[in-house]
Scaffold this motif. Structure first.
Motif, PDB file in Angstrom:
ATOM      1  N   ASP A 235     148.527 -82.468 114.184  1.00 31.67           N
ATOM      2  CA  ASP A 235     148.649 -83.660 114.954  1.00 31.67           C
ATOM      3  C   ASP A 235     148.689 -84.976 113.907  1.00 31.67           C
ATOM      4  O   ASP A 235     148.685 -86.108 114.400  1.00 31.67           O
ATOM      5  CB  ASP A 235     147.768 -83.965 115.976  1.00 31.67           C
ATOM      6  N   ASP A 236     148.779 -84.808 112.615  1.00 28.71           N
ATOM      7  CA  ASP A 236     148.790 -85.812 111.726  1.00 28.71           C
ATOM      8  C   ASP A 236     150.364 -85.998 111.148  1.00 28.71           C
ATOM      9  O   ASP A 236     150.505 -86.423 110.046  1.00 28.71           O
ATOM     10  CB  ASP A 236     147.962 -85.829 110.577  1.00 28.71           C
ATOM     11  N   LYS A 237     151.170 -85.570 111.804  1.00 35.17           N
ATOM     12  CA  LYS A 237     152.602 -85.461 111.606  1.00 35.17           C
ATOM     13  C   LYS A 237     152.936 -84.567 110.532  1.00 35.17           C
ATOM     14  O   LYS A 237     153.949 -84.619 109.902  1.00 35.17           O
ATOM     15  CB  LYS A 237     153.049 -87.188 111.150  1.00 35.17           C
ATOM     16  N   THR A 238     152.254 -83.155 110.344  1.00 36.57           N
ATOM     17  CA  THR A 238     152.382 -82.595 109.437  1.00 36.57           C
ATOM     18  C   THR A 238     152.623 -80.947 109.914  1.00 36.57           C
ATOM     19  O   THR A 238     152.119 -80.900 111.027  1.00 36.57           O
ATOM     20  CB  THR A 238     151.419 -82.254 108.301  1.00 36.57           C
ATOM     21  N   PHE A 239     152.958 -79.961 108.919  1.00 28.86           N
ATOM     22  CA  PHE A 239     152.647 -78.937 109.434  1.00 28.86           C
ATOM     23  C   PHE A 239     151.774 -77.995 108.147  1.00 28.86           C
ATOM     24  O   PHE A 239     151.890 -78.442 107.086  1.00 28.86           O
ATOM     25  CB  PHE A 239     154.087 -78.039 109.219  1.00 28.86           C
ATOM     26  N   HIS A 240     151.022 -77.278 108.728  1.00 22.70           N
ATOM     27  CA  HIS A 240     149.966 -76.602 107.641  1.00 22.70           C
ATOM     28  C   HIS A 240     150.784 -75.005 107.175  1.00 22.70           C
ATOM     29  O   HIS A 240     151.304 -74.250 108.356  1.00 22.70           O
ATOM     30  CB  HIS A 240     148.764 -76.170 108.477  1.00 22.70           C
ATOM     31  N   PHE A 241     150.716 -74.932 105.869  1.00 20.21           N
ATOM     32  CA  PHE A 241     151.191 -73.509 105.513  1.00 20.21           C
ATOM     33  C   PHE A 241     150.035 -72.691 105.077  1.00 20.21           C
ATOM     34  O   PHE A 241     149.435 -72.886 104.162  1.00 20.21           O
ATOM     35  CB  PHE A 241     152.195 -73.887 104.499  1.00 20.21           C
ATOM     36  N   TYR A 242     149.942 -71.445 105.784  1.00 15.28           N
ATOM     37  CA  TYR A 242     148.788 -70.419 105.693  1.00 15.28           C
ATOM     38  C   TYR A 242     149.216 -69.208 105.032  1.00 15.28           C
ATOM     39  O   TYR A 242     150.285 -68.610 105.357  1.00 15.28           O
ATOM     40  CB  TYR A 242     148.122 -70.301 106.802  1.00 15.28           C
ATOM     41  N   ARG A 243     148.530 -68.558 103.979  1.00 18.40           N
ATOM     42  CA  ARG A 243     148.675 -67.299 103.644  1.00 18.40           C
ATOM     43  C   ARG A 243     147.992 -66.365 104.579  1.00 18.40           C
ATOM     44  O   ARG A 243     146.990 -66.727 105.142  1.00 18.40           O
ATOM     45  CB  ARG A 243     147.972 -67.033 102.254  1.00 18.40           C
TER      46      ARG A 243
ATOM     47  N   GLY B  79     152.995 -62.783 103.761  1.00 15.74           N
ATOM     48  CA  GLY B  79     153.206 -63.506 104.976  1.00 15.74           C
ATOM     49  C   GLY B  79     152.898 -64.788 104.863  1.00 15.74           C
ATOM     50  O   GLY B  79     151.915 -65.167 104.382  1.00 15.74           O
ATOM     51  N   LEU B  80     153.479 -65.579 105.733  1.00 18.08           N
ATOM     52  CA  LEU B  80     153.236 -66.942 105.973  1.00 18.08           C
ATOM     53  C   LEU B  80     153.058 -67.421 107.453  1.00 18.08           C
ATOM     54  O   LEU B  80     153.949 -66.831 108.162  1.00 18.08           O
ATOM     55  CB  LEU B  80     154.533 -67.678 105.479  1.00 18.08           C
ATOM     56  N   LEU B  81     152.146 -68.115 107.920  1.00 18.64           N
ATOM     57  CA  LEU B  81     151.904 -68.900 109.134  1.00 18.64           C
ATOM     58  C   LEU B  81     152.148 -70.289 108.919  1.00 18.64           C
ATOM     59  O   LEU B  81     151.576 -70.654 108.043  1.00 18.64           O
ATOM     60  CB  LEU B  81     150.622 -68.458 109.753  1.00 18.64           C
ATOM     61  N   VAL B  82     152.949 -70.924 109.672  1.00 16.56           N
ATOM     62  CA  VAL B  82     153.239 -72.301 109.649  1.00 16.56           C
ATOM     63  C   VAL B  82     152.639 -72.770 111.223  1.00 16.56           C
ATOM     64  O   VAL B  82     152.853 -72.311 112.247  1.00 16.56           O
ATOM     65  CB  VAL B  82     154.423 -72.860 109.596  1.00 16.56           C
ATOM     66  N   ALA B  83     151.853 -73.815 111.106  1.00 15.70           N
ATOM     67  CA  ALA B  83     151.210 -74.366 112.177  1.00 15.70           C
ATOM     68  C   ALA B  83     151.283 -75.964 112.405  1.00 15.70           C
ATOM     69  O   ALA B  83     151.044 -76.469 111.318  1.00 15.70           O
ATOM     70  CB  ALA B  83     149.587 -74.029 112.464  1.00 15.70           C
ATOM     71  N   MET B  84     151.656 -76.361 113.353  1.00 12.51           N
ATOM     72  CA  MET B  84     151.540 -78.068 113.575  1.00 12.51           C
ATOM     73  C   MET B  84     150.355 -78.376 113.659  1.00 12.51           C
ATOM     74  O   MET B  84     149.365 -77.934 114.165  1.00 12.51           O
ATOM     75  CB  MET B  84     152.629 -78.107 114.872  1.00 12.51           C
TER      76      MET B  84
END
Length: 358
Positions: free
Chosen positions: A337-345, A330-335
């Motif tokens: 505030d440095d204009k990016t999205f974080h992709f977590y295992r 599975g993948l969790l994506v979180a916004m």
């Protein structure tokens, strides 16, 4: 601050002080869960992600994320967080939230769509997947007839597919009435020309009046919709309009350091799993039981808090199916505030306390 893809590094117990791109000092705890990748930056202001699982080849799945600005856009990323410029849509008038629906019948064929709320035109914008071609005829007006201040300024969106295959959009806004109609629900269909049309079928949802309602998530399998009444709690209703507008649960009160913001659902076997809610400003996720407590399906106890690296998180999304060698569980994506999205295992977030789909 660097905007490069990050490879997961085992955490070490060190505290340091850094400055985020919004100029505020942030205390960074290196025991926080780190993302496997950080996306390329957008132009202005990330807000909300949605994950499209490619049914033919999950390794070619996409992440769609909003860039919240008056000259904003819908950015499309691969599973390493790289922007796919040929699919990215720019020139939208402050797109806020985004969600995905699978298999809407358009022009005689099943079509997956990405749907975003365009705040300053008061329209839903819709794009076919994976090509990101518009299928909305220039946009679908919503909250028509509302005259209150910010009552037509769109924010949240979540898609619901009922057991008959009918697809609905549940839409929120910057402000609205406290009782009986903060959220409006629309049934989607083909307009006869291969574009989407929407028919209003329901107004529902209480509002505390404390701040606003933005994040919405639908549990399609169990038939519930959850939304974050910021600085107040998480509310639960039936997703099916035919089941009425009674509030089923209000939970999470007192659990959040700042705002309860993004909400998403990680699904495990036998309809178990977790409701995940971002605690904006506290760099953490709150984890609640998806199925309730002791047979009481509308009691959602707090199970744990997960510290992670994303900062000032608004939107999150999660999928619980294997995608590729990086995201096997599975993948969790979180916004952030440095204009990016974080992709977590998922397994990195779950640790030893939460279930991981194998």
């Amino acid at each position: 601050m660097k905007h490069k893809n990050l490879i997961y590094i085992a955490s070490v117990a060190v505290l340091s002080l850094t400055i985020s791109c919004n100029g505020r000092a942030q205390q960074i705890n290196n025991n926080e869960v780190k993302p496997l990748y950080v996306s390329d930056p957008v132009d202005f202001d990330t807000d909300d992600p949605a994950i499209w699982v490619n049914p033919a080849d999950p390794a070619k799945s996409l992440v769609i994320g909003t860039d919240k600005d008056t000259n904003g856009g819908l950015y499309v990323f691969d599973l390493k967080g790289k922007i796919i410029k040929s699919k990215t849509v720019k020139g939208l008038k402050r797109p806020d939230n985004v969600d995905i629906a699978y298999g809407l019948n358009l022009g005689g064929k099943k079509t997956d769509i990405a749907v975003t709320t365009e705040r300053y035109t008061h329209k839903l914008r819709m794009y076919s997947l994976p090509d990101m071609k518009p299928v909305d005829g220039g946009g679908i007006p919503v909250f028509v007839g509302e005259t209150g201040t910010e009552y037509r300024d769109l924010m949240g969106i979540s898609m619901y597919t009922d057991p008959k295959g009918q697809i609905y959009a549940i839409v929120g806004r910057k402000s609205g009435p406290k009782e009986g109609g903060y959220l409006w629900q629309y049934l989607l269909a083909d307009d006869g020309k291969g574009n989407v049309k929407a028919r209003l079928v329901r107004k529902f949802g209480s509002y505390s009046g404390k701040k606003e309602i933005e994040a919405i998530a639908v549990d399609t399998e169990l038939g519930f919709v959850y939304y974050c009444d910021e600085q107040f709690g998480v509310r639960k209703y039936y997703a099916d309009p035919a089941k009425g507008n009674q509030e089923l649960a209000l939970f999470g009160q007192g659990d959040f350091a700042v705002d309860n913001e993004g909400v998403a659902i990680y699904k495990t076997a036998e309809n178990n799993g977790y409701i995940l809610v971002s605690d904006q400003g506290a760099r953490q996720l709150k984890v609640y039981s998806r199925t309730g407590k002791g047979g009481a399906k509308n009691e959602h106890p707090l199970l744990m808090t997960i510290k992670y690296s994303a900062n000032q998180t608004d939107g999150i999304d999660v999928v619980s199916v294997p995608l590729n060698a990086d995201f096997k569980h599975g993948l969790l994506v979180a916004m952030s505030d440095d204009k990016t999205f974080h992709f977590y295992r998922w397994e990195d977030l779950a640790g030893k306390k939460l279930e991981v789909n194998r």
